[in-house]
Design a protein around this motif. Structure first.
Motif, short mmCIF file in Angstrom:
data_model
loop_
_atom_site.label_atom_id
_atom_site.label_comp_id
_atom_site.label_asym_id
_atom_site.label_seq_id
_atom_site.Cartn_x
_atom_site.Cartn_y
_atom_site.Cartn_z
N ASP A 69 -36.04 -9.79 -22.55
CA ASP A 69 -36.28 -11.14 -23.06
C ASP A 69 -37.26 -11.88 -22.15
O ASP A 69 -37.05 -11.95 -20.93
CB ASP A 69 -34.94 -11.89 -23.12
N LEU A 70 -38.32 -12.41 -22.73
CA LEU A 70 -39.31 -13.19 -21.98
C LEU A 70 -39.38 -14.63 -22.45
O LEU A 70 -40.25 -15.39 -22.00
CB LEU A 70 -40.70 -12.55 -22.12
N ALA A 84 -35.21 -19.61 -14.98
CA ALA A 84 -35.96 -18.63 -15.76
C ALA A 84 -35.93 -17.26 -15.10
O ALA A 84 -35.70 -16.24 -15.77
CB ALA A 84 -37.40 -19.10 -15.94
N LEU A 85 -36.14 -17.22 -13.79
CA LEU A 85 -36.08 -15.94 -13.08
C LEU A 85 -34.70 -15.32 -13.19
O LEU A 85 -34.57 -14.10 -13.39
CB LEU A 85 -36.45 -16.13 -11.60
N HIS A 86 -33.67 -16.13 -13.05
CA HIS A 86 -32.31 -15.62 -13.15
C HIS A 86 -32.04 -15.01 -14.53
O HIS A 86 -31.58 -13.87 -14.64
CB HIS A 86 -31.29 -16.73 -12.88
N ASP A 87 -32.37 -15.76 -15.58
CA ASP A 87 -32.07 -15.29 -16.93
C ASP A 87 -32.88 -14.05 -17.28
O ASP A 87 -32.39 -13.14 -17.95
CB ASP A 87 -32.34 -16.41 -17.94
N ARG A 93 -32.20 -6.27 -16.19
CA ARG A 93 -31.21 -5.32 -15.72
C ARG A 93 -30.39 -4.74 -16.87
O ARG A 93 -30.07 -3.56 -16.88
CB ARG A 93 -30.27 -5.97 -14.70
N ALA A 94 -30.06 -5.58 -17.86
CA ALA A 94 -29.30 -5.09 -19.01
C ALA A 94 -30.06 -3.99 -19.74
O ALA A 94 -29.47 -2.98 -20.15
CB ALA A 94 -28.99 -6.25 -19.96
N ALA A 95 -31.37 -4.18 -19.91
CA ALA A 95 -32.18 -3.15 -20.57
C ALA A 95 -32.19 -1.86 -19.76
O ALA A 95 -32.08 -0.75 -20.32
CB ALA A 95 -33.61 -3.66 -20.78
#
Length: 228
Positions: A69-70, A84-87, A93-95
């Motif tokens: 997600d971007l 934004a960096l956190h999300d 990492r999930a991908a």
């Protein structure tokens, strides 16, 4: 009676089949011969779409990058640079944890991969818009990639066996609960990732505030660029 038609061979079919093989059996499972067999085609037909096995693996890696997600980096999204960096890191990492066997290819960097380059472009652009100097924005992008791909390369919790007898308190007095880590792998690994991510972002926030203070500090009276 007409013979049933085979689905047309396409880049997308090749990438999806190769990705499934990587997920199930690892990078070594992918070969042009194996892919051709899985797809029900002759080996040479793959070369109409990809020149080499490495190109196929690069495309598989890029398909995983495309899952990240971007949206948090879009202008007008409203999230500050830290949020934004956190999300983004959580999504990235999930991908990777969904496709851990392709991580070694992703860890090499985006190269010419379009989705990978869009990730790099989005992170860098958002950091510069937030006020980070371009050199620091580059460092942040590199740092985040090191941290995220490193966290996905292996599981800390899975490195311990679920046999309590393996951790004799006479030898390892502080590992009395280590045999429980394996069954709690997801919670342990996600907690470690969040702990590290918060620490990393806390450190960047300190640097950001210090840089902002330096930029806002008035010049010494009579000072000029280049003066000593």
């Amino acid at each position: 009676m007409a013979r049933p038609r085979k689905p047309l061979l396409s880049r997308d079919r090749i990438v999806a089949t190769a990705g499934a093989l990587v997920d199930a059996e690892g990078l070594e499972a992918v070969s042009t011969r194996r892919l051709a067999a899985e797809l029900g085609v002759s080996g040479p037909s793959l070369y109409n779409h990809f020149r080499t096995k490495d190109e196929i693996l690069e495309a598989v890696a890029d398909a995983v990058s495309a899952q990240v997600d971007l949206s948090m980096f879009a202008e007008g999204d409203g999230r500050d640079w830290r949020t934004a960096l956190h999300d983004w890191a959580v999504s990235y990492r999930a991908a990777l944890t969904d496709h851990p066997n392709i991580v070694p290819v992703l860890a090499r960097g985006p190269g010419r991969r379009p989705a990978g380059l869009r990730v790099a472009d989005a992170v860098f652009g958002a950091m510069v818009r937030a006020g980070w100097p371009p050199a620091q924005a580059t460092h942040i992008g590199a740092l985040m990639r090191y941290f995220i791909t490193g966290s996905a390369l292996g599981s800390f919790a899975r490195g311990f066996v679920d046999d309590a007898t393996a951790y004799d308190p006479a030898d390892y007095p502080h590992l009395g609960q280590a045999h429980l880590l394996a069954e709690r792998r997801e919670k342990v690994d996600e907690g470690a990732f969040e702990t590290g991510l918060r620490a990393l972002l806390d450190g960047l926030a300190v640097q950001y505030e210090a840089a902002g203070a330096a930029r806002s500090r008035p010049r010494e009276e009579g000072g000029r660029p280049g003066a000593r």
